[in-house]
Design a protein around this motif. Structure first.
Motif, PDB file in Angstrom:
ATOM      1  N   LEU A  88       0.825  -1.201   0.000  1.00  0.00           N
ATOM      2  CA  LEU A  88       0.000   0.000   0.000  1.00  0.00           C
ATOM      3  C   LEU A  88       0.862   1.255   0.000  1.00  0.00           C
ATOM      4  O   LEU A  88       0.593   2.215  -0.737  1.00  0.00           O
ATOM      5  CB  LEU A  88      -0.947   0.005   1.200  1.00  0.00           C
ATOM      6  CG  LEU A  88      -1.876   1.198   1.340  1.00  0.00           C
ATOM      7  CD1 LEU A  88      -2.812   1.294   0.137  1.00  0.00           C
ATOM      8  CD2 LEU A  88      -2.680   1.096   2.622  1.00  0.00           C
ATOM      9  N   MET A  89       1.914   1.239   0.790  1.00  0.00           N
ATOM     10  CA  MET A  89       2.819   2.391   0.835  1.00  0.00           C
ATOM     11  C   MET A  89       3.508   2.596  -0.518  1.00  0.00           C
ATOM     12  O   MET A  89       3.688   3.732  -0.960  1.00  0.00           O
ATOM     13  CB  MET A  89       3.863   2.213   1.945  1.00  0.00           C
ATOM     14  CG  MET A  89       3.274   2.266   3.339  1.00  0.00           C
ATOM     15  SD  MET A  89       2.405   3.803   3.697  1.00  0.00           S
ATOM     16  CE  MET A  89       3.749   4.935   3.795  1.00  0.00           C
ATOM     17  N   ASP A  90       3.880   1.504  -1.183  1.00  0.00           N
ATOM     18  CA  ASP A  90       4.477   1.623  -2.518  1.00  0.00           C
ATOM     19  C   ASP A  90       3.502   2.276  -3.489  1.00  0.00           C
ATOM     20  O   ASP A  90       3.878   3.152  -4.270  1.00  0.00           O
ATOM     21  CB  ASP A  90       4.893   0.250  -3.055  1.00  0.00           C
ATOM     22  CG  ASP A  90       6.161  -0.269  -2.403  1.00  0.00           C
ATOM     23  OD1 ASP A  90       6.879   0.525  -1.767  1.00  0.00           O
ATOM     24  OD2 ASP A  90       6.428  -1.485  -2.527  1.00  0.00           O
ATOM     25  N   LYS A  91       2.243   1.848  -3.446  1.00  0.00           N
ATOM     26  CA  LYS A  91       1.228   2.435  -4.327  1.00  0.00           C
ATOM     27  C   LYS A  91       1.034   3.918  -4.022  1.00  0.00           C
ATOM     28  O   LYS A  91       0.921   4.738  -4.934  1.00  0.00           O
ATOM     29  CB  LYS A  91      -0.101   1.703  -4.178  1.00  0.00           C
ATOM     30  CG  LYS A  91      -0.119   0.341  -4.815  1.00  0.00           C
ATOM     31  CD  LYS A  91      -1.475  -0.329  -4.642  1.00  0.00           C
ATOM     32  CE  LYS A  91      -1.468  -1.716  -5.258  1.00  0.00           C
ATOM     33  NZ  LYS A  91      -2.765  -2.392  -5.085  1.00  0.00           N
ATOM     34  N   MET A  92       1.003   4.257  -2.739  1.00  0.00           N
ATOM     35  CA  MET A  92       0.841   5.657  -2.355  1.00  0.00           C
ATOM     36  C   MET A  92       2.019   6.490  -2.837  1.00  0.00           C
ATOM     37  O   MET A  92       1.845   7.624  -3.291  1.00  0.00           O
ATOM     38  CB  MET A  92       0.669   5.780  -0.842  1.00  0.00           C
ATOM     39  CG  MET A  92      -0.676   5.272  -0.353  1.00  0.00           C
ATOM     40  SD  MET A  92      -0.851   5.348   1.445  1.00  0.00           S
ATOM     41  CE  MET A  92      -0.737   7.091   1.739  1.00  0.00           C
ATOM     42  N   ASP A  93       3.238   5.935  -2.745  1.00  0.00           N
ATOM     43  CA  ASP A  93       4.417   6.641  -3.230  1.00  0.00           C
ATOM     44  C   ASP A  93       4.311   6.924  -4.725  1.00  0.00           C
ATOM     45  O   ASP A  93       4.624   8.021  -5.186  1.00  0.00           O
ATOM     46  CB  ASP A  93       5.692   5.835  -2.952  1.00  0.00           C
ATOM     47  CG  ASP A  93       6.112   5.889  -1.493  1.00  0.00           C
ATOM     48  OD1 ASP A  93       5.634   6.785  -0.766  1.00  0.00           O
ATOM     49  OD2 ASP A  93       6.922   5.031  -1.090  1.00  0.00           O
ATOM     50  N   LYS A  94       3.858   5.927  -5.493  1.00  0.00           N
ATOM     51  CA  LYS A  94       3.720   6.101  -6.937  1.00  0.00           C
ATOM     52  C   LYS A  94       2.671   7.162  -7.264  1.00  0.00           C
ATOM     53  O   LYS A  94       2.864   8.004  -8.150  1.00  0.00           O
ATOM     54  CB  LYS A  94       3.338   4.775  -7.590  1.00  0.00           C
ATOM     55  CG  LYS A  94       4.467   3.780  -7.602  1.00  0.00           C
ATOM     56  CD  LYS A  94       4.036   2.462  -8.186  1.00  0.00           C
ATOM     57  CE  LYS A  94       5.184   1.451  -8.075  1.00  0.00           C
ATOM     58  NZ  LYS A  94       4.783   0.108  -8.515  1.00  0.00           N
ATOM     59  N   VAL A  95       1.560   7.149  -6.526  1.00  0.00           N
ATOM     60  CA  VAL A  95       0.511   8.159  -6.751  1.00  0.00           C
ATOM     61  C   VAL A  95       1.026   9.538  -6.424  1.00  0.00           C
ATOM     62  O   VAL A  95       0.801  10.503  -7.170  1.00  0.00           O
ATOM     63  CB  VAL A  95      -0.750   7.812  -5.920  1.00  0.00           C
ATOM     64  CG1 VAL A  95      -1.747   8.967  -5.913  1.00  0.00           C
ATOM     65  CG2 VAL A  95      -1.405   6.555  -6.472  1.00  0.00           C
ATOM     66  N   MET A  96       1.731   9.655  -5.312  1.00  0.00           N
ATOM     67  CA  MET A  96       2.279  10.959  -4.917  1.00  0.00           C
ATOM     68  C   MET A  96       3.310  11.458  -5.930  1.00  0.00           C
ATOM     69  O   MET A  96       3.335  12.634  -6.268  1.00  0.00           O
ATOM     70  CB  MET A  96       2.900  10.887  -3.525  1.00  0.00           C
ATOM     71  CG  MET A  96       1.897  10.818  -2.407  1.00  0.00           C
ATOM     72  SD  MET A  96       0.748  12.211  -2.378  1.00  0.00           S
ATOM     73  CE  MET A  96       1.851  13.550  -1.975  1.00  0.00           C
ATOM     74  N   ASP A  97       4.157  10.555  -6.416  1.00  0.00           N
ATOM     75  CA  ASP A  97       5.146  10.928  -7.430  1.00  0.00           C
ATOM     76  C   ASP A  97       4.456  11.452  -8.688  1.00  0.00           C
ATOM     77  O   ASP A  97       4.844  12.471  -9.251  1.00  0.00           O
ATOM     78  CB  ASP A  97       6.051   9.757  -7.775  1.00  0.00           C
ATOM     79  CG  ASP A  97       7.030   9.427  -6.675  1.00  0.00           C
ATOM     80  OD1 ASP A  97       7.218  10.266  -5.774  1.00  0.00           O
ATOM     81  OD2 ASP A  97       7.614   8.320  -6.702  1.00  0.00           O
ATOM     82  N   LYS A  98       3.419  10.754  -9.126  1.00  0.00           N
ATOM     83  CA  LYS A  98       2.683  11.161 -10.310  1.00  0.00           C
ATOM     84  C   LYS A  98       1.985  12.507 -10.071  1.00  0.00           C
ATOM     85  O   LYS A  98       1.974  13.372 -10.941  1.00  0.00           O
ATOM     86  CB  LYS A  98       1.657  10.091 -10.693  1.00  0.00           C
ATOM     87  CG  LYS A  98       1.099  10.252 -12.050  1.00  0.00           C
ATOM     88  CD  LYS A  98       0.359   9.008 -12.489  1.00  0.00           C
ATOM     89  CE  LYS A  98       0.066   9.120 -13.968  1.00  0.00           C
ATOM     90  NZ  LYS A  98      -0.440   7.907 -14.531  1.00  0.00           N
ATOM     91  N   TYR A  99       1.427  12.683  -8.875  1.00  0.00           N
ATOM     92  CA  TYR A  99       0.746  13.926  -8.536  1.00  0.00           C
ATOM     93  C   TYR A  99       1.742  15.102  -8.545  1.00  0.00           C
ATOM     94  O   TYR A  99       1.436  16.175  -9.059  1.00  0.00           O
ATOM     95  CB  TYR A  99       0.091  13.793  -7.164  1.00  0.00           C
ATOM     96  CG  TYR A  99      -0.537  15.082  -6.669  1.00  0.00           C
ATOM     97  CD1 TYR A  99      -1.756  15.508  -7.154  1.00  0.00           C
ATOM     98  CD2 TYR A  99       0.121  15.856  -5.710  1.00  0.00           C
ATOM     99  CE1 TYR A  99      -2.329  16.684  -6.713  1.00  0.00           C
ATOM    100  CE2 TYR A  99      -0.444  17.034  -5.255  1.00  0.00           C
ATOM    101  CZ  TYR A  99      -1.668  17.453  -5.746  1.00  0.00           C
ATOM    102  OH  TYR A  99      -2.226  18.617  -5.308  1.00  0.00           O
ATOM    103  N   LEU A 100       2.922  14.858  -7.984  1.00  0.00           N
ATOM    104  CA  LEU A 100       3.913  15.930  -7.905  1.00  0.00           C
ATOM    105  C   LEU A 100       4.498  16.273  -9.277  1.00  0.00           C
ATOM    106  O   LEU A 100       4.961  17.394  -9.475  1.00  0.00           O
ATOM    107  CB  LEU A 100       5.031  15.538  -6.940  1.00  0.00           C
ATOM    108  CG  LEU A 100       4.616  15.444  -5.468  1.00  0.00           C
ATOM    109  CD1 LEU A 100       5.746  14.907  -4.626  1.00  0.00           C
ATOM    110  CD2 LEU A 100       4.161  16.808  -4.954  1.00  0.00           C
ATOM    111  N   GLU A 101       4.478  15.328 -10.195  1.00  0.00           N
ATOM    112  CA  GLU A 101       4.969  15.592 -11.552  1.00  0.00           C
ATOM    113  C   GLU A 101       4.054  16.571 -12.286  1.00  0.00           C
ATOM    114  O   GLU A 101       4.511  17.327 -13.130  1.00  0.00           O
ATOM    115  CB  GLU A 101       5.067  14.300 -12.349  1.00  0.00           C
ATOM    116  CG  GLU A 101       6.248  13.448 -11.968  1.00  0.00           C
ATOM    117  CD  GLU A 101       6.258  12.119 -12.713  1.00  0.00           C
ATOM    118  OE1 GLU A 101       5.398  11.901 -13.591  1.00  0.00           O
ATOM    119  OE2 GLU A 101       7.136  11.305 -12.406  1.00  0.00           O
ATOM    120  N   ASN A 102       2.767  16.517 -11.963  1.00  0.00           N
ATOM    121  CA  ASN A 102       1.796  17.387 -12.672  1.00  0.00           C
ATOM    122  C   ASN A 102       1.735  18.733 -12.077  1.00  0.00           C
ATOM    123  O   ASN A 102       2.020  19.498 -11.554  1.00  0.00           O
ATOM    124  CB  ASN A 102       0.395  16.771 -12.629  1.00  0.00           C
ATOM    125  CG  ASN A 102       0.347  15.479 -13.438  1.00  0.00           C
ATOM    126  OD1 ASN A 102       1.076  15.335 -14.404  1.00  0.00           O
ATOM    127  ND2 ASN A 102      -0.474  14.564 -13.019  1.00  0.00           N
TER     128      ASN A 102
END
Length: 78
Positions: A64-78
């Motif tokens: 779950l933490m890995d998924k959250m990290d990926k979502v946050m990374d994608k969010y911060l890219e935008n």
């Protein structure tokens, strides 16, 4: 190199279960009647199940933490 914490956690729990079983078999069974032995084995099995559940929960939380990290990374890219 980053360690897989889920695997490491499971390895430690497996070692703990082995140590507990060694103690149960080695020290505790001498001089016990059949009922006491059965209760001791049941207690060990419950501890083993609890340790397995802890490992499963740890792995789910890690995923779950890995998924959250990926979502946050994608969010911060935008």
């Amino acid at each position: 190199m980053e360690k897989n914490l889920g695997n490491e956690f499971r390895e430690v729990m497996t070692e703990c279960k082995e140590l507990i079983m060694t103690e149960v078999v080695g020290d505790s069974l001498s001089g016990l009647d059949g009922r006491s032995v059965a209760e001791l084995v049941q207690e060990f099995l419950l501890v083993g199940r609890l340790m397995n559940l802890c490992c499963d929960l740890f792995e789910k939380q890690d995923k779950l933490m890995d998924k959250m990290d990926k979502v946050m990374d994608k969010y911060l890219e935008n």
